[in-house]
Scaffold this motif. Structure first.
Motif, PDB file in Angstrom:
ATOM      1  N   THR A 103       0.847  -1.192   0.000  1.00  0.00           N
ATOM      2  CA  THR A 103       0.000   0.000   0.000  1.00  0.00           C
ATOM      3  C   THR A 103       0.883   1.243   0.000  1.00  0.00           C
ATOM      4  OG1 THR A 103      -1.743  -1.127   1.248  1.00  0.00           O
ATOM      5  CG2 THR A 103      -1.783   1.276   1.251  1.00  0.00           C
ATOM      6  N   LYS A 104       0.579   2.165  -0.889  1.00  0.00           N
ATOM      7  CA  LYS A 104       1.289   3.442  -0.921  1.00  0.00           C
ATOM      8  C   LYS A 104       0.467   4.490  -0.195  1.00  0.00           C
ATOM      9  CE  LYS A 104       3.169   7.037  -3.926  1.00  0.00           C
ATOM     10  NZ  LYS A 104       3.350   7.521  -5.315  1.00  0.00           N
ATOM     11  N   VAL A 105       1.093   5.163   0.751  1.00  0.00           N
ATOM     12  CA  VAL A 105       0.456   6.257   1.476  1.00  0.00           C
ATOM     13  C   VAL A 105       1.108   7.544   0.971  1.00  0.00           C
ATOM     14  CG1 VAL A 105      -0.110   7.207   3.730  1.00  0.00           C
ATOM     15  CG2 VAL A 105       0.182   4.731   3.468  1.00  0.00           C
ATOM     16  N   ASP A 106       0.377   8.285   0.150  1.00  0.00           N
ATOM     17  CA  ASP A 106       0.940   9.473  -0.500  1.00  0.00           C
ATOM     18  C   ASP A 106       0.748  10.691   0.396  1.00  0.00           C
ATOM     19  OD1 ASP A 106       1.991  11.327  -2.169  1.00  0.00           O
ATOM     20  OD2 ASP A 106       0.565  11.022  -3.808  1.00  0.00           O
ATOM     21  N   ILE A 107       1.688  10.854   1.320  1.00  0.00           N
ATOM     22  CA  ILE A 107       1.560  11.902   2.331  1.00  0.00           C
ATOM     23  C   ILE A 107       1.750  13.309   1.743  1.00  0.00           C
ATOM     24  CG2 ILE A 107       3.978  12.051   3.065  1.00  0.00           C
ATOM     25  CD1 ILE A 107       2.923  11.937   5.964  1.00  0.00           C
ATOM     26  N   LYS A 108       2.272  13.398   0.521  1.00  0.00           N
ATOM     27  CA  LYS A 108       2.463  14.704  -0.134  1.00  0.00           C
ATOM     28  C   LYS A 108       1.432  14.934  -1.235  1.00  0.00           C
ATOM     29  CE  LYS A 108       6.524  16.505  -0.361  1.00  0.00           C
ATOM     30  NZ  LYS A 108       7.934  16.855  -0.713  1.00  0.00           N
ATOM     31  N   SER A 109       0.379  14.160  -1.237  1.00  0.00           N
ATOM     32  CA  SER A 109      -0.655  14.296  -2.258  1.00  0.00           C
ATOM     33  C   SER A 109      -1.333  15.668  -2.181  1.00  0.00           C
ATOM     34  CB  SER A 109      -1.699  13.193  -2.085  1.00  0.00           C
ATOM     35  OG  SER A 109      -2.807  13.423  -2.943  1.00  0.00           O
ATOM     36  N   PRO A 110      -1.669  16.264  -3.330  1.00  0.00           N
ATOM     37  CA  PRO A 110      -2.381  17.553  -3.324  1.00  0.00           C
ATOM     38  C   PRO A 110      -3.874  17.401  -3.066  1.00  0.00           C
ATOM     39  CG  PRO A 110      -1.965  16.862  -5.579  1.00  0.00           C
ATOM     40  CD  PRO A 110      -1.304  15.839  -4.694  1.00  0.00           C
ATOM     41  N   THR A 111      -4.365  16.173  -2.948  1.00  0.00           N
ATOM     42  CA  THR A 111      -5.785  15.934  -2.722  1.00  0.00           C
ATOM     43  C   THR A 111      -6.188  16.326  -1.301  1.00  0.00           C
ATOM     44  OG1 THR A 111      -5.355  13.643  -2.072  1.00  0.00           O
ATOM     45  CG2 THR A 111      -5.792  14.053  -4.395  1.00  0.00           C
ATOM     46  N   THR A 112      -7.499  16.423  -1.079  1.00  0.00           N
ATOM     47  CA  THR A 112      -7.979  16.808   0.246  1.00  0.00           C
ATOM     48  C   THR A 112      -7.989  15.624   1.219  1.00  0.00           C
ATOM     49  OG1 THR A 112     -10.269  16.430  -0.463  1.00  0.00           O
ATOM     50  CG2 THR A 112      -9.394  18.677  -0.664  1.00  0.00           C
ATOM     51  N   ARG A 113      -8.006  14.391   0.696  1.00  0.00           N
ATOM     52  CA  ARG A 113      -7.987  13.194   1.535  1.00  0.00           C
ATOM     53  C   ARG A 113      -6.706  12.406   1.268  1.00  0.00           C
ATOM     54  NH1 ARG A 113     -12.820  11.774   3.918  1.00  0.00           N
ATOM     55  NH2 ARG A 113     -12.302   9.552   3.936  1.00  0.00           N
ATOM     56  N   LEU A 114      -6.151  11.848   2.332  1.00  0.00           N
ATOM     57  CA  LEU A 114      -4.902  11.099   2.229  1.00  0.00           C
ATOM     58  C   LEU A 114      -5.139   9.800   1.463  1.00  0.00           C
ATOM     59  CD1 LEU A 114      -1.925  10.657   3.005  1.00  0.00           C
ATOM     60  CD2 LEU A 114      -2.732   9.671   5.159  1.00  0.00           C
ATOM     61  N   TYR A 169       6.336  11.523   8.376  1.00  0.00           N
ATOM     62  CA  TYR A 169       6.938  11.193   7.076  1.00  0.00           C
ATOM     63  C   TYR A 169       6.694   9.722   6.746  1.00  0.00           C
ATOM     64  CZ  TYR A 169      10.785   9.107   9.778  1.00  0.00           C
ATOM     65  OH  TYR A 169      11.525   8.338  10.649  1.00  0.00           O
ATOM     66  N   THR A 170       6.798   9.420   5.445  1.00  0.00           N
ATOM     67  CA  THR A 170       6.759   8.035   4.992  1.00  0.00           C
ATOM     68  C   THR A 170       8.154   7.627   4.555  1.00  0.00           C
ATOM     69  OG1 THR A 170       6.141   8.704   2.750  1.00  0.00           O
ATOM     70  CG2 THR A 170       4.353   8.121   4.271  1.00  0.00           C
ATOM     71  N   LYS A 171       8.434   6.329   4.696  1.00  0.00           N
ATOM     72  CA  LYS A 171       9.725   5.785   4.287  1.00  0.00           C
ATOM     73  C   LYS A 171       9.502   4.464   3.570  1.00  0.00           C
ATOM     74  CE  LYS A 171      14.170   4.145   6.103  1.00  0.00           C
ATOM     75  NZ  LYS A 171      14.987   3.929   7.341  1.00  0.00           N
ATOM     76  N   GLY A 172       9.950   4.395   2.332  1.00  0.00           N
ATOM     77  CA  GLY A 172       9.881   3.167   1.553  1.00  0.00           C
ATOM     78  C   GLY A 172      11.276   2.608   1.340  1.00  0.00           C
ATOM     79  N   LYS A 191      12.114   8.803   1.052  1.00  0.00           N
ATOM     80  CA  LYS A 191      11.342   9.415   2.126  1.00  0.00           C
ATOM     81  C   LYS A 191      10.531  10.592   1.601  1.00  0.00           C
ATOM     82  CE  LYS A 191      14.325   8.407   6.129  1.00  0.00           C
ATOM     83  NZ  LYS A 191      15.079   9.022   7.261  1.00  0.00           N
ATOM     84  N   SER A 192       9.349  10.781   2.180  1.00  0.00           N
ATOM     85  CA  SER A 192       8.525  11.953   1.905  1.00  0.00           C
ATOM     86  C   SER A 192       8.010  12.483   3.236  1.00  0.00           C
ATOM     87  CB  SER A 192       7.340  11.593   1.001  1.00  0.00           C
ATOM     88  OG  SER A 192       7.773  11.180  -0.276  1.00  0.00           O
ATOM     89  N   SER A 193       8.039  13.792   3.394  1.00  0.00           N
ATOM     90  CA  SER A 193       7.673  14.381   4.683  1.00  0.00           C
ATOM     91  C   SER A 193       6.586  15.447   4.510  1.00  0.00           C
ATOM     92  CB  SER A 193       8.905  15.007   5.347  1.00  0.00           C
ATOM     93  OG  SER A 193       8.564  15.610   6.574  1.00  0.00           O
ATOM     94  N   SER A 194       5.545  15.386   5.338  1.00  0.00           N
ATOM     95  CA  SER A 194       4.489  16.388   5.336  1.00  0.00           C
ATOM     96  C   SER A 194       3.631  16.192   6.582  1.00  0.00           C
ATOM     97  CB  SER A 194       3.611  16.271   4.086  1.00  0.00           C
ATOM     98  OG  SER A 194       2.506  17.157   4.165  1.00  0.00           O
ATOM     99  N   LYS A 195       3.144  17.295   7.141  1.00  0.00           N
ATOM    100  CA  LYS A 195       2.264  17.232   8.303  1.00  0.00           C
ATOM    101  C   LYS A 195       0.821  17.567   7.937  1.00  0.00           C
ATOM    102  CE  LYS A 195       4.539  20.086  11.054  1.00  0.00           C
ATOM    103  NZ  LYS A 195       4.916  20.786  12.316  1.00  0.00           N
ATOM    104  N   ARG A 196       0.514  17.660   6.645  1.00  0.00           N
ATOM    105  CA  ARG A 196      -0.778  18.186   6.212  1.00  0.00           C
ATOM    106  C   ARG A 196      -1.955  17.293   6.587  1.00  0.00           C
ATOM    107  NH1 ARG A 196      -3.958  18.916   1.500  1.00  0.00           N
ATOM    108  NH2 ARG A 196      -2.772  17.406   0.287  1.00  0.00           N
ATOM    109  N   PHE A 197      -1.753  15.976   6.601  1.00  0.00           N
ATOM    110  CA  PHE A 197      -2.868  15.058   6.840  1.00  0.00           C
ATOM    111  C   PHE A 197      -2.941  14.545   8.281  1.00  0.00           C
ATOM    112  CE2 PHE A 197      -1.970  14.564   2.271  1.00  0.00           C
ATOM    113  CZ  PHE A 197      -3.235  14.812   1.745  1.00  0.00           C
TER     114      PHE A 197
END
Length: 246
Positions: A103-114, A169-172, A191-197
């Motif tokens: 499963t990919k968790v796109d923590i930097k997605s521009p969408t309103t839902r994670l 952040y996510t780490k793959g 790695k991808s980092s964001s606190k938005r969600f």
């Protein structure tokens, strides 16, 4: 998961109530005990497993040990009227790592839902986790069977823990194709980092019971892991081991 925390809370509450009844029968004046040699502050270290409750089918955790590691500097203040009881207050860092299966968790997605995206049939990371790090303030109501010697004492505590998000952040690791063959080598990391969600505030109920420096602890997050409107309402449940002098 809730049942485990409720069971631990019930056991702790029963222990506290039984202890109070025993003290009333014995009529021991615990206010006269001298605890001047007992440390007033100490470290509390916790390690164990984490999970999210109320997960929809799209949130597929697994393929790794979802875990937490917490460390706090605590101050202990015994009650004047009964030295077997005390209040513990502290501050420290709590880190939770949730692993996902294909499963990919796109923590930097521009969408309103994670987005939680199924990647069974496409290239994906063999190991993938979401890490949340909070600055936390734990508060505990504590009981000791032997307040003069905590290293040889039964102990129990119930409390609350308040946290503010420092980083998420996510780490793959090890990018593979749909057949599981590594594409860039097993040491490849992204790695991808964001606190938005992720919810910026964390509030959890806690309980622990044990003997000496070791205790079994459990915690249940009272608010959602994700911010309102950004995904399913899931709450973190934790169970693990605490090492603490008091």
């Amino acid at each position: 998961m809730k049942k485990i925390l409720l069971l631990l809370l019930a056991f702790t509450g029963t222990l506290l109530a039984t202890a109070q009844k025993t003290e009333n029968k014995k009529k021991t004046d615990w206010s006269k005990i001298d605890l001047s040699d007992r440390p007033a502050d100490h470290l509390m270290i916790q390690y164990g497993g984490d999970s999210w409750t109320n997960r929809p089918d799209s949130v597929r955790t697994g393929n790794g040990f979802s875990r937490h590691f917490n460390i706090y500097f605590m101050v202990d203040r015994p009650f004047k009227s009964n030295k077997k009881m005390s209040i513990g207050l502290g501050a420290g860092i709590g880190a939770s790592n949730i692993f996902f299966k294909n499963t990919k968790v796109d923590i930097k997605s521009p969408t309103t839902r994670l987005p939680f995206t199924n990647v069974d049939s496409t290239n994906h990371f063999d190991k993938f986790k979401l890490t949340s790090i909070y600055l936390e303030i734990p508060l505990e109501l504590r009981y000791y069977s032997n307040p003069e010697n905590p290293a040889k004492s039964w102990k129990a505590a119930v409390g609350l823990k308040l946290g503010t998000l420092l980083k998420s952040y996510t780490k793959g690791k090890n990018y593979v194709n749909k057949n599981g063959q590594s594409l860039y080598g097993t040491s490849y990391v992204e790695k991808s980092s964001s606190k938005r969600f992720i919810n910026g505030t964390m509030l959890a109920a806690t309980a622990r019971v044990g003997y000496g420096i070791f205790s079994i602890d459990a915690g249940y997050q009272l608010n959602s892991v994700l911010k309102d409107g950004t995904g399913p309402v899931m709450r973190k449940f934790s169970i693990g081991v605490t090492i603490s002098g008091l």
